[in-house]
Structure formats: C-alpha cells, structure tokens
Motif scaffolding. Sequence first.
Motif, PDB file in Angstrom:
ATOM      1  N   LYS A   1       0.730  -1.060   0.068  1.00 42.22           N
ATOM      2  CA  LYS A   1      -0.086   0.000   0.103  1.00 42.22           C
ATOM      3  C   LYS A   1       0.904   1.329   0.038  1.00 42.22           C
ATOM      4  CE  LYS A   1      -4.065   2.049   2.505  1.00 42.22           C
ATOM      5  NZ  LYS A   1      -4.967   1.762   1.316  1.00 42.22           N
ATOM      6  N   ARG A   2       1.919   1.227   0.660  1.00 45.16           N
ATOM      7  CA  ARG A   2       2.828   2.250   0.882  1.00 45.16           C
ATOM      8  C   ARG A   2       3.656   2.595  -0.330  1.00 45.16           C
ATOM      9  NH1 ARG A   2       3.219   7.348   2.046  1.00 45.16           N
ATOM     10  NH2 ARG A   2       5.436   8.030   2.909  1.00 45.16           N
ATOM     11  N   SER A   3       4.088   1.279  -0.947  1.00 46.79           N
ATOM     12  CA  SER A   3       4.767   1.761  -2.269  1.00 46.79           C
ATOM     13  C   SER A   3       3.966   2.190  -3.407  1.00 46.79           C
ATOM     14  CB  SER A   3       5.172   0.310  -2.639  1.00 46.79           C
ATOM     15  OG  SER A   3       6.247  -0.257  -1.701  1.00 46.79           O
ATOM     16  N   ASN A   4       2.954   1.808  -3.456  1.00 50.32           N
ATOM     17  CA  ASN A   4       2.016   2.241  -4.305  1.00 50.32           C
ATOM     18  C   ASN A   4       1.553   3.651  -4.161  1.00 50.32           C
ATOM     19  OD1 ASN A   4       1.210   0.047  -6.038  1.00 50.32           O
ATOM     20  ND2 ASN A   4      -0.107  -0.843  -4.596  1.00 50.32           N
ATOM     21  N   GLN A   5       1.619   4.294  -2.843  1.00 50.60           N
ATOM     22  CA  GLN A   5       1.577   5.896  -2.678  1.00 50.60           C
ATOM     23  C   GLN A   5       2.590   6.610  -3.254  1.00 50.60           C
ATOM     24  OE1 GLN A   5       0.909   6.348   1.422  1.00 50.60           O
ATOM     25  NE2 GLN A   5      -1.331   6.068   1.208  1.00 50.60           N
ATOM     26  N   LEU A   6       3.671   5.831  -2.983  1.00 50.21           N
ATOM     27  CA  LEU A   6       5.035   6.391  -3.388  1.00 50.21           C
ATOM     28  C   LEU A   6       5.266   6.335  -5.005  1.00 50.21           C
ATOM     29  CD1 LEU A   6       7.299   4.905  -1.069  1.00 50.21           C
ATOM     30  CD2 LEU A   6       6.904   7.451  -0.939  1.00 50.21           C
TER      31      LEU A   6
END
Length: 693
Positions: free
Chosen positions: A642-647
């Motif tokens: 989820k965090r990687s997709n935000q980045l």
Amino acid sequence: MAISQIAFHVIFTALFIVANVVFVRAILYRLNLVFNARKAHGTENFLEHKNWEFRIKSFVLNVILQKKNFKEPLRGIMHAFVFYGFVTYLLHTTSQFISGVFGYALDDPYKFTLVGSVFGETANHYYEAALQVVSILVLVGLGFFAWRRWIQKAKGLDVHSPASAIVIGMISLLMLSTLLGEGARAVGAEYANPFHDAAPIAAGIGAVWEAIGIEYSSADLVFQIMWWTHILSVFAFMLYVPTSKHAHLIFAPFNYFLQSDTPKGALSKLNLEDETAVWGVTRTEDFPWPNLLDGLSCIECGRCQVQCPANRTGKVLNPKAIIVELKHALMDKMPEVVSIRETNPEGAADAVAALDTSVIGKYEGLSEEALWGCTTCYACVEACPVGNNQVNAIMEMRRHLVLVESSFPAELQGAFVNMENNSNPWGVAAHSRADWAEGLGVKTMAEDSNVDVLYWVGCAGAFDDRNKRIAQSFVKIMQKADVKFGILGTEEGCSGDSARRGGNEYLYQTLAQSNVDTMNGYNVKKVVTACPHCYNTIKNEYPQFGGNFEVVHHSEFINELAKDGKIEVGVAEDANAGKYTYHDSCYIGRYNDNYENPRDLVKKVSGGKLAEPVDHHSKGLCCGAGGAQMWMEEHGERVNFKRSNQLLDTGATTIATACPFCITMITDGVKQEGKIEEVKVKDIAELVAENLK
C-alpha cells in the motif's frame, strides 16, 4: 420573600446541589479507579519542577490552544467553535447559577452578572452580544460533526451512536435556548437602548418573535421558559456527561496535564530482578494508570483507526477499540478490586489475585491477533486529539504474552533465538559483523578508540547485502568529510529494538546492557547510525541502562556536513528528466521529529524538487516492518505494498528512504508492481555518495 420566591429558591438550590454532587462524585469515582492501578514509569518524580513545567506546557498547548485538534484543520476549527463556545459560556452559566441560588432569576435573571459586576453594565451588554455570535458558531460546529457522523459516515465514527446524538442535542438546546431567550428580551422596549445595534442576532430573533405574534407583554414568559430550558439542560449535561464517552471534556485535560516528559520513543524498563514486578500486563489493575486514564479520555473519534496502517489494510487491530476496551475493563473489573483494597487491606493481594480481571482475549478488541498486528508506528498516538498512547498499552500486553505465556507468532521465535545466539535477527555468524567494511580502511574501536564519533552500523548494515551498500556509501561520505570515526566491529551487538517491540524485554535488556557496557568501556560520547530503530533505542532507551550518548541519525549528520561545507553535494544527472520522492521513517519522523534533514538531502540531489506522496510527514504511512513485524508473516493486504503504491503514484523515478527496514519493504513493494527496473529505491546516503563533488 413571597412563597413563589421561596419555592423557586429551594427548587433551584436543590437541583444545583444534586447536579454538582453527582457530577463531582462521578469524576472522583472514576479517578479513584484509575489511580488504584499500577504506578506509571515517569510519574515517580511528579512534583519535580521540570515535570510541572512540561505538564503546564502540555496542558496549555493541547487543551487551551487545541494544538492536536488542529492537525486536522477543518475539524480543528469546528471543534474550536464548540470548545471555545463552552469557555465563553462559563461566565454566562456561572452568572445563572448565582442568580438561581440567590433567587434573583425569578424576578430578573440579569440582576446579577459576573461580567457586569466586575467590568460594568456596558461590558456585559457587549459580552452577551458576543455570546450570541458564539452560540451560532457552536451550532455550526455541531452541525458539521452531525453531518460527518450521520450523512458522510466518515470512517472511524459509529453511525449508531445514541451518546453522540444525546450530547449534540443537549448542546444544541443550550445554544438555542440562549438565542431564543435573548430574542424574547429584544421584543418591544427591552432592547430600545444604545446597545441594541450591538446585538443584531437577538434583535433579529426578536423580530421573528414579534412576527409570529409574541408581544412585549408575553415575551417575559417566553424568556423565563428559555431560561429554565437552558439551566435544566446544563444540569442534565452535568449528570450525563461523566458517565458517557463525552467525559473526554473532563478527563482529556487530566490526560494532558499528567503526561510524563519521557521521550516518545522510550518504553518503560521492567525491573527483571524484582520478584514482585509485573512482567507485562493482562490484569486490569496491573496496567499503568495512564493506560486506564486514556480509556476515560477517549472520545471515540476514530482518528487513530483511520491512520493505523494495520487497520487500513484490513487487519483486526483497531487502536480505538484497544482504548475503548480498556475503559470497559476499568469500569467492569476495577470497582471490585478497589472495594477489596479498601475493606480488607491486609488480605487484599490474595483476594484480588483470585478475581478474574484479565483482558487479553476477554474483550473483542484485545485479541492476540490484534495485539500482534501493531507496527508500533505511532500514527495512532500522533493522531489522537486527547493525548492517548495506544502503543504503550499494546506493548504492555505483548510483554505479558511473551514473558509470561510464551504466546507469540512462531516466526518471531527464530528472530529471538538468532538475537540471543548471534546478536542479530538474521542469525548470521557474529564473527562476520565487520566483513562489510573490508578494504575500506575503517578502523575498529579496539584498534583506535581516539575518535570523534562512533559509527553504529546496526545488524542490517552489517549482514543484509542490500544494506551493506548503504553502510559503505556512508563511510565514503564520512571519509570525504575527514570525519574521525570508528566502528565496534564484532563487539557491536543487536541494539535490541525488535526484541523489545516484540515483547521480549528480558532479551532486550541483555542486549542493551552489553552494548552500553561496551560503549562506556571506550568512553563513547557521540554515536551516528543509519538505522532509525537503533537510533531511537540508543538515544531514548539506553539511558535507562547507563548509556548516555549524543546520538545522531545519519540524515542529520550528513545534512550538517553539507551545511558546514565539509562535503559538497551536486545535482544528479537524471534530476531534470526524473522525479524524486521521499518515504518518512516512523522512528525518525513521528518518534523523533526528524522530517526535514532527509528531505534537505534529497532536494540537493534532485535540484530542489521533491514530490510528496499522499501521506507524508507526521501522517506518513508506515512501511510495515516496525514493531518486530520485519520478522513476522503478514496476512491479507500488505502494508508495504500500500505504501509503495502511494510513492509510485507520485510518478517518481527515484524513491529515497532513510531506514534499512524501509528500503527492504519499499523495494519489495516496487518489485510487486513490476517497476523495479524503472524506479530506483535508494537510501539518502547512497544518493549523496553518488553525487559528491
């Protein structure tokens, strides 16, 4: 005195006394339950001046100035309308109490006013006019919160909340009764004075009263009805609020004033040599009292739930439920504990021990699965507007599960054994800890301890192939700046962060004390490390073991070298064509308020450009590896994905990190999206080392 006046005086005074006695007794009863729990770490020196100064500052900033509420600007403004409305009404309501107790209210409720008696009648007219404006603002705030709960149905809020409906209704009635009553006073000649123009709201409402047929002769009756409606609503509010979740009005100020000034990143130290010590907590009375006060302070606004990375990815952990269930445990379990202690002091210990006061697994929100889902990212604590600390409560229960019940995820057993046998979670042979530095000309402290700074490499930098490159890049930077540094080499052990956050306090203390003894043996003064977890534990927790060092994260250290002109960082070749973003590490960000040093370095390399992800700074989404999650299996949607997709959504071609756990988790997330060839994931030390002039 006429019979009606006597009756009025008696009735009002009786209501006043009953409401206040019930109100105060309800508060004292709950505080007594709270303070019958275990003493809390950091409260032993409650009367020390520095603690008073800290507590007063905490109270002023967060209660009076509403600092935490304004982290959500719109909600903060609306809450400020309501909060400052209550503050403004204090003089008004107190005046009504005095008028009622002394019997003034029957003839003229405005015969006595606090503002008028102190500052004069002119000031009182303007105060009452201002109060009308405040009443409108309070109603606007209440309308906003009603809309969020029942129309928008915002996440974290219970749409089936009768308590919220009752309180919003009560406060609305307080405001409306004042406005309608003031409007009745404005009918006819009552407001035909120089202050009429200063109260346009009352004048306007008075015009409406006149339009519907209320004349001057009957306006006084309307005013008296509104006066009684208001005062009875105040009494009802006093009776209801202490027993409801809206008791945060009372207990949140206590929460902020009684906070400890220990570092955010420091967990309490267990006395493992004390046979009577509590090794973690499952029994209600064994919780440190701040954990139980948190329950009374909770407004159930759901901000912690909304920010929690575990909850956001479908895990059962709900930090709001953790605190709410502790409140339920307090009210369910502690009354009998307190009763036994007060009636049978000598035999209390055995009698209390026979009670079933455990909470883990007994309350829906306090399941073992929920407790092991926490990444200890501190997002819930950062978000909470009433000063609750959900992480500390979770850690107390984790300690019990590990130290008393030996109940923890099976994968964590391997990490514990590896830390115990080889002093690193990977289980790599301890004698190879310094192999990463071969050929770099780095000296160990055993070879030369006359250094300005100790470079604490950490287990990741020493044993993980990806993070070895970061350690080598950092060495290159320090050598370029002529920093006189050394490493401990094979004498360095695991800092113990994962052991402590994994609930294994015994293992943590063994590791920590060994490291402190080693560093003190070399008379170490200053420590720099690239690992936020090592940074936090050495800086904030090693002082508990006699390790008092100046500890600096490598982002701050490198940035200072650049500011001092000891290194010159150039703009990367791909800066014009690419885009850079930065992922906040929880343990240097939320725990230690270091947000800008890493960003400064990324901006130097990118030519001043930095694309922020949707969640950043204090709201940055965790990578998912903290709280010993690095060594556990994650089920369901992965936090790091989820965090990687935000980045990735920023369109960045380079993602910068400042933590060995983060770089591992974000790299895995980028790989999952199939973009590892087009998007680079690098530590800030690598970016700087590659672009040194």
